[in-house]
Design an enzyme around this catalytic site. Sequence first.
Site, PDB file in Angstrom:
ATOM      1  N   LYS A  58       0.838  -1.217   0.000  1.00  0.00           N
ATOM      2  CA  LYS A  58       0.000   0.000   0.000  1.00  0.00           C
ATOM      3  C   LYS A  58       0.863   1.253   0.000  1.00  0.00           C
ATOM      4  O   LYS A  58       2.041   1.231   0.416  1.00  0.00           O
ATOM      5  CB  LYS A  58      -0.953   0.021   1.191  1.00  0.00           C
ATOM      6  CG  LYS A  58      -0.305   0.059   2.590  1.00  0.00           C
ATOM      7  CD  LYS A  58       0.087   1.426   3.106  1.00  0.00           C
ATOM      8  CE  LYS A  58       0.813   1.404   4.439  1.00  0.00           C
ATOM      9  NZ  LYS A  58       1.525   2.604   4.811  1.00  0.00           N
TER      10      LYS A  58
ATOM     11  N   PRO B 221       9.045  -3.966  -0.336  1.00  0.00           N
ATOM     12  CA  PRO B 221      10.193  -3.526   0.462  1.00  0.00           C
ATOM     13  C   PRO B 221       9.936  -3.688   1.970  1.00  0.00           C
ATOM     14  O   PRO B 221       8.796  -3.559   2.422  1.00  0.00           O
ATOM     15  CB  PRO B 221      10.331  -2.046   0.103  1.00  0.00           C
ATOM     16  CG  PRO B 221       9.668  -1.897  -1.218  1.00  0.00           C
ATOM     17  CD  PRO B 221       8.585  -2.933  -1.272  1.00  0.00           C
ATOM     18  N   VAL B 222      10.996  -3.953   2.709  1.00  0.00           N
ATOM     19  CA  VAL B 222      10.898  -4.196   4.155  1.00  0.00           C
ATOM     20  C   VAL B 222      11.158  -2.891   4.919  1.00  0.00           C
ATOM     21  O   VAL B 222      12.076  -2.143   4.572  1.00  0.00           O
ATOM     22  CB  VAL B 222      11.937  -5.274   4.576  1.00  0.00           C
ATOM     23  CG1 VAL B 222      11.908  -5.509   6.074  1.00  0.00           C
ATOM     24  CG2 VAL B 222      11.653  -6.575   3.831  1.00  0.00           C
ATOM     25  N   ALA B 223      10.338  -2.644   5.951  1.00  0.00           N
ATOM     26  CA  ALA B 223      10.449  -1.415   6.766  1.00  0.00           C
ATOM     27  C   ALA B 223      10.492  -0.183   5.875  1.00  0.00           C
ATOM     28  O   ALA B 223      11.236   0.766   6.107  1.00  0.00           O
ATOM     29  CB  ALA B 223      11.683  -1.452   7.685  1.00  0.00           C
TER      30      ALA B 223
ATOM     31  N   MET C 102       5.436   0.617   3.253  1.00  0.00           N
ATOM     32  CA  MET C 102       4.472   0.053   2.295  1.00  0.00           C
ATOM     33  C   MET C 102       3.713  -1.128   2.903  1.00  0.00           C
ATOM     34  O   MET C 102       3.062  -1.891   2.191  1.00  0.00           O
ATOM     35  CB  MET C 102       5.184  -0.359   1.011  1.00  0.00           C
ATOM     36  CG  MET C 102       5.872   0.827   0.349  1.00  0.00           C
ATOM     37  SD  MET C 102       6.403   0.480  -1.321  1.00  0.00           S
ATOM     38  CE  MET C 102       4.849   0.599  -2.213  1.00  0.00           C
ATOM     39  N   ALA C 103       3.785  -1.273   4.213  1.00  0.00           N
ATOM     40  CA  ALA C 103       3.014  -2.286   4.962  1.00  0.00           C
ATOM     41  C   ALA C 103       3.328  -3.721   4.549  1.00  0.00           C
ATOM     42  O   ALA C 103       2.444  -4.575   4.546  1.00  0.00           O
ATOM     43  CB  ALA C 103       1.522  -2.005   4.849  1.00  0.00           C
TER      44      ALA C 103
ATOM     45  N   ASP D 257      -2.133  -1.490  10.185  1.00  0.00           N
ATOM     46  CA  ASP D 257      -2.218  -1.575   8.721  1.00  0.00           C
ATOM     47  C   ASP D 257      -2.698  -2.941   8.228  1.00  0.00           C
ATOM     48  O   ASP D 257      -2.899  -3.130   7.027  1.00  0.00           O
ATOM     49  CB  ASP D 257      -0.833  -1.331   8.085  1.00  0.00           C
ATOM     50  CG  ASP D 257      -0.392   0.116   8.213  1.00  0.00           C
ATOM     51  OD1 ASP D 257      -1.239   0.984   8.492  1.00  0.00           O
ATOM     52  OD2 ASP D 257       0.817   0.369   8.007  1.00  0.00           O
TER      53      ASP D 257
HETATM   54  O1  C5P Z   1      -0.144  -0.764  14.788  1.00  0.00           O
HETATM   55  P1  C5P Z   1       1.306  -1.038  14.609  1.00  0.00           P
HETATM   56  O2  C5P Z   1       1.787  -2.163  15.490  1.00  0.00           O
HETATM   57  O3  C5P Z   1       1.716  -1.220  13.184  1.00  0.00           O
HETATM   58  O4  C5P Z   1       2.053   0.265  15.111  1.00  0.00           O
HETATM   59  C1  C5P Z   1       3.423   0.310  15.372  1.00  0.00           C
HETATM   60  C2  C5P Z   1       3.738   1.541  16.171  1.00  0.00           C
HETATM   61  O5  C5P Z   1       3.536   2.710  15.369  1.00  0.00           O
HETATM   62  C3  C5P Z   1       2.864   1.766  17.402  1.00  0.00           C
HETATM   63  O6  C5P Z   1       3.369   1.086  18.531  1.00  0.00           O
HETATM   64  C4  C5P Z   1       2.937   3.268  17.588  1.00  0.00           C
HETATM   65  O7  C5P Z   1       4.156   3.644  18.175  1.00  0.00           O
HETATM   66  C5  C5P Z   1       2.977   3.767  16.142  1.00  0.00           C
HETATM   67  N1  C5P Z   1       1.627   4.095  15.646  1.00  0.00           N
HETATM   68  C6  C5P Z   1       1.005   5.245  16.127  1.00  0.00           C
HETATM   69  N2  C5P Z   1      -0.245   5.558  15.696  1.00  0.00           N
HETATM   70  C7  C5P Z   1      -0.880   4.782  14.795  1.00  0.00           C
HETATM   71  C8  C5P Z   1      -0.270   3.623  14.270  1.00  0.00           C
HETATM   72  C9  C5P Z   1       1.007   3.313  14.740  1.00  0.00           C
HETATM   73  O8  C5P Z   1       1.583   5.983  16.933  1.00  0.00           O
HETATM   74  N3  C5P Z   1      -2.109   5.124  14.394  1.00  0.00           N
END
Ligand code: C5P
Length: 308
Positions: A14, A103-105, A108-109, A145
């Site tokens: 994405k 791609p990783v990190a 692009m989820a 995501d």
């Molecule tokens: O949801 P996910 O595990 O992918 O999020 C990783 C980190 O990104 C969260 O722990 C948070 O620090 C940050 N994040 C955020 N607000 C969001 C999504 C992610 O601060 N809406």
Amino acid sequence: MTAGKGVTVRVPAKVNLDLSVGATVEGYHQLSTVFHAVDLVDEVTVRRARSWGVTVTGPYADKVPTDSSNLALRAAQLMYDRYNGHCGITMWPVQIRIDKSIPVAGGMAGGSADAAATLMAVNELFDVQIEMVELLEIAAELGSDVPFALVGGTALGSNRGDELLPVLTTAKYDWVFAIHDEGLSTPTVFAKFDELSPEAADRTPVPNEKLLAALRSGHPADLAPAIHNDLQEPAIALLPRLQETLAGGIAAGALAAFVSGSGPTVAFLVEDRRGALDLMVALNAAAVADAVVSASSHPGGARVVSPK
Ligand code: C5P
């Protein structure tokens, strides 16, 4: 027990065409975002096995963890913990193979896509028969995501990005992505955002109406000026060479240049397929990225491809 052939799911990457960030609630920022799937695709195959495991192939394989921190493995184990032994369902540990093109990190989820594909594959493999709405709930537990990767296409995300509404568009755009060897961690980019934009703590992000109208029109020239990403500035602050990548794309004729999600992948919107090829040549010549790929918009999300 035999290993069997397994179930294969294809899942797209994405970009966020809009990403507006507001107040933090329970450690997560409130978002209004427009997710858009593109046809850079991972293929995830899940087979029943005697022990848990994950293997990764493809150009980014060495960057993906294969221990218990792997999100696809966590997705499979979450399904097992929740459904094994319930309602006559018998499940097994699984071996997961990820053929990786996302791609990783990179913003692009990719990890989220693999987790979503695994949820769908496990559901199919063990005939768990959970409906999409329940899969979406489990997906949201794994990451903000992950739900979008299940549905794909174009969707408006709110709350953490995990609450989705479909966006009506049949538009298909052409894209180029500039990939960097360095990754950016999503929490680090959000923390930088907080530092640079303390006023956002009082903000409630709202849908980008200009962008939604542009998506209805379907013209790339309408879409370009409406694209917006609040995480672009913090991503550049953490990785200043992104500025050069963005400028290089605009100088070479891209209609829009923006950081994808929390970066560091940079996305370029182009007029058509021909424009994508020209831009790839120019970006390679300018050496403003470590790799360059093209893609088109993708109408769907994770999908079982085998067995059909
Ligand atoms: O949801 P996910 O595990 O992918 O999020 C990783 C980190 O990104 C969260 O722990 C948070 O620090 C940050 N994040 C955020 N607000 C969001 C999504 C992610 O601060 N809406």
